[in-house]
Design a protein around this motif. Structure first.
Motif, PDB file in Angstrom:
ATOM      1  N   VAL A   1     -34.669 -15.190   6.222  1.00  0.00           N
ATOM      2  CA  VAL A   1     -36.026 -15.359   5.690  1.00  0.00           C
ATOM      3  C   VAL A   1     -36.963 -14.334   6.315  1.00  0.00           C
ATOM      4  O   VAL A   1     -37.773 -13.693   5.635  1.00  0.00           O
ATOM      5  CB  VAL A   1     -36.529 -16.788   5.967  1.00  0.00           C
ATOM      6  CG1 VAL A   1     -37.989 -16.928   5.536  1.00  0.00           C
ATOM      7  CG2 VAL A   1     -35.665 -17.808   5.234  1.00  0.00           C
ATOM      8  N   MET A   2     -36.849 -14.161   7.636  1.00  0.00           N
ATOM      9  CA  MET A   2     -37.698 -13.189   8.328  1.00  0.00           C
ATOM     10  C   MET A   2     -37.439 -11.768   7.832  1.00  0.00           C
ATOM     11  O   MET A   2     -38.372 -10.970   7.693  1.00  0.00           O
ATOM     12  CB  MET A   2     -37.447 -13.252   9.834  1.00  0.00           C
ATOM     13  CG  MET A   2     -37.963 -14.479  10.526  1.00  0.00           C
ATOM     14  SD  MET A   2     -37.645 -14.373  12.313  1.00  0.00           S
ATOM     15  CE  MET A   2     -38.433 -15.891  12.874  1.00  0.00           C
ATOM     16  N   LEU A   3     -36.180 -11.460   7.580  1.00  0.00           N
ATOM     17  CA  LEU A   3     -35.807 -10.098   7.190  1.00  0.00           C
ATOM     18  C   LEU A   3     -36.354  -9.735   5.815  1.00  0.00           C
ATOM     19  O   LEU A   3     -36.866  -8.632   5.605  1.00  0.00           O
ATOM     20  CB  LEU A   3     -34.287  -9.958   7.208  1.00  0.00           C
ATOM     21  CG  LEU A   3     -33.718  -8.554   6.974  1.00  0.00           C
ATOM     22  CD1 LEU A   3     -34.153  -7.611   8.082  1.00  0.00           C
ATOM     23  CD2 LEU A   3     -32.196  -8.603   6.891  1.00  0.00           C
ATOM     24  N   PHE A   4     -36.248 -10.668   4.880  1.00  0.00           N
ATOM     25  CA  PHE A   4     -36.662 -10.374   3.510  1.00  0.00           C
ATOM     26  C   PHE A   4     -38.117 -10.723   3.225  1.00  0.00           C
ATOM     27  O   PHE A   4     -38.723 -10.167   2.302  1.00  0.00           O
ATOM     28  CB  PHE A   4     -35.747 -11.111   2.522  1.00  0.00           C
ATOM     29  CG  PHE A   4     -34.336 -10.581   2.512  1.00  0.00           C
ATOM     30  CD1 PHE A   4     -34.043  -9.361   1.915  1.00  0.00           C
ATOM     31  CD2 PHE A   4     -33.311 -11.285   3.120  1.00  0.00           C
ATOM     32  CE1 PHE A   4     -32.750  -8.867   1.907  1.00  0.00           C
ATOM     33  CE2 PHE A   4     -32.008 -10.800   3.113  1.00  0.00           C
ATOM     34  CZ  PHE A   4     -31.731  -9.570   2.509  1.00  0.00           C
ATOM     35  N   PHE A   5     -38.678 -11.637   4.015  1.00  0.00           N
ATOM     36  CA  PHE A   5     -40.078 -12.031   3.808  1.00  0.00           C
ATOM     37  C   PHE A   5     -40.838 -12.020   5.138  1.00  0.00           C
ATOM     38  O   PHE A   5     -41.387 -13.051   5.555  1.00  0.00           O
ATOM     39  CB  PHE A   5     -40.150 -13.426   3.174  1.00  0.00           C
ATOM     40  CG  PHE A   5     -39.327 -13.584   1.927  1.00  0.00           C
ATOM     41  CD1 PHE A   5     -39.763 -13.073   0.717  1.00  0.00           C
ATOM     42  CD2 PHE A   5     -38.095 -14.230   1.984  1.00  0.00           C
ATOM     43  CE1 PHE A   5     -39.001 -13.216  -0.432  1.00  0.00           C
ATOM     44  CE2 PHE A   5     -37.322 -14.372   0.839  1.00  0.00           C
ATOM     45  CZ  PHE A   5     -37.770 -13.862  -0.374  1.00  0.00           C
ATOM     46  N   PRO A   6     -40.884 -10.881   5.819  1.00  0.00           N
ATOM     47  CA  PRO A   6     -41.518 -10.840   7.147  1.00  0.00           C
ATOM     48  C   PRO A   6     -43.005 -11.159   7.132  1.00  0.00           C
ATOM     49  O   PRO A   6     -43.510 -11.893   7.993  1.00  0.00           O
ATOM     50  CB  PRO A   6     -41.254  -9.400   7.613  1.00  0.00           C
ATOM     51  CG  PRO A   6     -41.062  -8.616   6.347  1.00  0.00           C
ATOM     52  CD  PRO A   6     -40.397  -9.553   5.405  1.00  0.00           C
ATOM     53  N   GLU A   7     -43.729 -10.624   6.164  1.00  0.00           N
ATOM     54  CA  GLU A   7     -45.168 -10.864   6.115  1.00  0.00           C
ATOM     55  C   GLU A   7     -45.477 -12.330   5.837  1.00  0.00           C
ATOM     56  O   GLU A   7     -46.378 -12.918   6.448  1.00  0.00           O
ATOM     57  CB  GLU A   7     -45.809  -9.978   5.044  1.00  0.00           C
ATOM     58  CG  GLU A   7     -45.797  -8.493   5.386  1.00  0.00           C
ATOM     59  CD  GLU A   7     -46.576  -7.676   4.371  1.00  0.00           C
ATOM     60  OE1 GLU A   7     -47.341  -8.265   3.583  1.00  0.00           O
ATOM     61  OE2 GLU A   7     -46.423  -6.439   4.365  1.00  0.00           O
ATOM     62  N   LEU A   8     -44.711 -12.927   4.928  1.00  0.00           N
ATOM     63  CA  LEU A   8     -44.907 -14.343   4.615  1.00  0.00           C
ATOM     64  C   LEU A   8     -44.598 -15.210   5.833  1.00  0.00           C
ATOM     65  O   LEU A   8     -45.332 -16.161   6.134  1.00  0.00           O
ATOM     66  CB  LEU A   8     -44.003 -14.742   3.452  1.00  0.00           C
ATOM     67  CG  LEU A   8     -44.002 -16.231   3.070  1.00  0.00           C
ATOM     68  CD1 LEU A   8     -45.400 -16.665   2.634  1.00  0.00           C
ATOM     69  CD2 LEU A   8     -42.981 -16.504   1.969  1.00  0.00           C
TER      70      LEU A   8
END
Length: 217
Positions: free
Chosen positions: A100-107
């Motif tokens: 999740v962090m890798l693909f949606f870091p800003e979120l």
């Protein structure tokens, strides 16, 4: 208390201190950044990346209780199977959250820390590989310490501490937050790969995660 016991206690205390500096000493280097906004972004990414190691912390608490007993009774195979399965259990939530962090870091930064930290998204992505290696390598450091290899662990920690402080200082000074992020990720991964390899060689126990063991568990 014997001299040997004092020596063991001192070695373990120094190793714990150096492990802390290896894993978190980079925070003291953020003052070297030439871009002021880098400091906020870096600290935000470092705060969030610790979420990945929470399962390993739980595994290490369990490992403290079983390693001495199983080593003392010679049940090395049971110990290895338990630690590898435990590392796999810790690895599952780590890998899921890391994805999740890798693909949606800003979120991810916005959800956990609030708005205004989006500049740390790339830094967060860079730090992920090192943290994954940390978790998947399991309780190798604790194993070395409790198996009478405190000196070996101390040497590893001294070397890695020097690398992260000296290399981190140079990276932070000349390459900013991105440079420090790369150094820290490499040091965390290298530290745990080295510790894992030496634990397998000197103690005869492989702590690397084994997802096949989950079926038997």
């Amino acid at each position: 208390v014997t001299l040997t016991e004092w020596g063991t206690t001192v070695s373990l205390t120094l190793s714990a201190l150096l492990t802390f500096l290896c894993s978190q000493g980079d925070i003291f280097l953020v003052g070297c950044f030439t871009v002021e906004t880098d400091e906020v972004a870096y600290v935000a990414a470092r705060r969030l990346i610790f979420l990945l190691s929470i399962p390993l912390t739980m595994l290490n608490t369990m490992a403290f209780g079983i390693i001495p007993k199983l080593l003392a009774t010679g049940r090395v195979q049971i110990l290895e199977s338990t630690l590898r399965t435990g590392a796999a259990l810790a690895g599952i939530p780590c890998l899921l959250i890391a994805g999740v962090m890798l693909f949606f870091p800003e979120l991810t930064l916005r959800v956990f820390l609030g708005p205004g930290y989006q500049n740390g998204s790339t830094l967060l992505q860079v730090m992920i590989p090192g943290q994954i290696v940390l978790v998947l390598s399991g309780s190798c450091g604790i194993l070395l310490a409790l198996a009478g290899q405190q000196r070996v662990l101390l040497i590893i920690n001294v070397v890695m501490c020097v690398v992260v402080l000296v290399g981190g200082y140079l990276a932070a000074t000349y390459f900013g937050a991105m440079g420090l992020s790369i150094v820290v990720s490499l040091v965390i991964a290298g530290h745990n790969l080295c510790t894992w390899a030496l634990a397998a060689k000197l103690v005869g126990v492989n702590t690397w995660c084994q997802f096949r063991g989950l079926k038997a568990a």
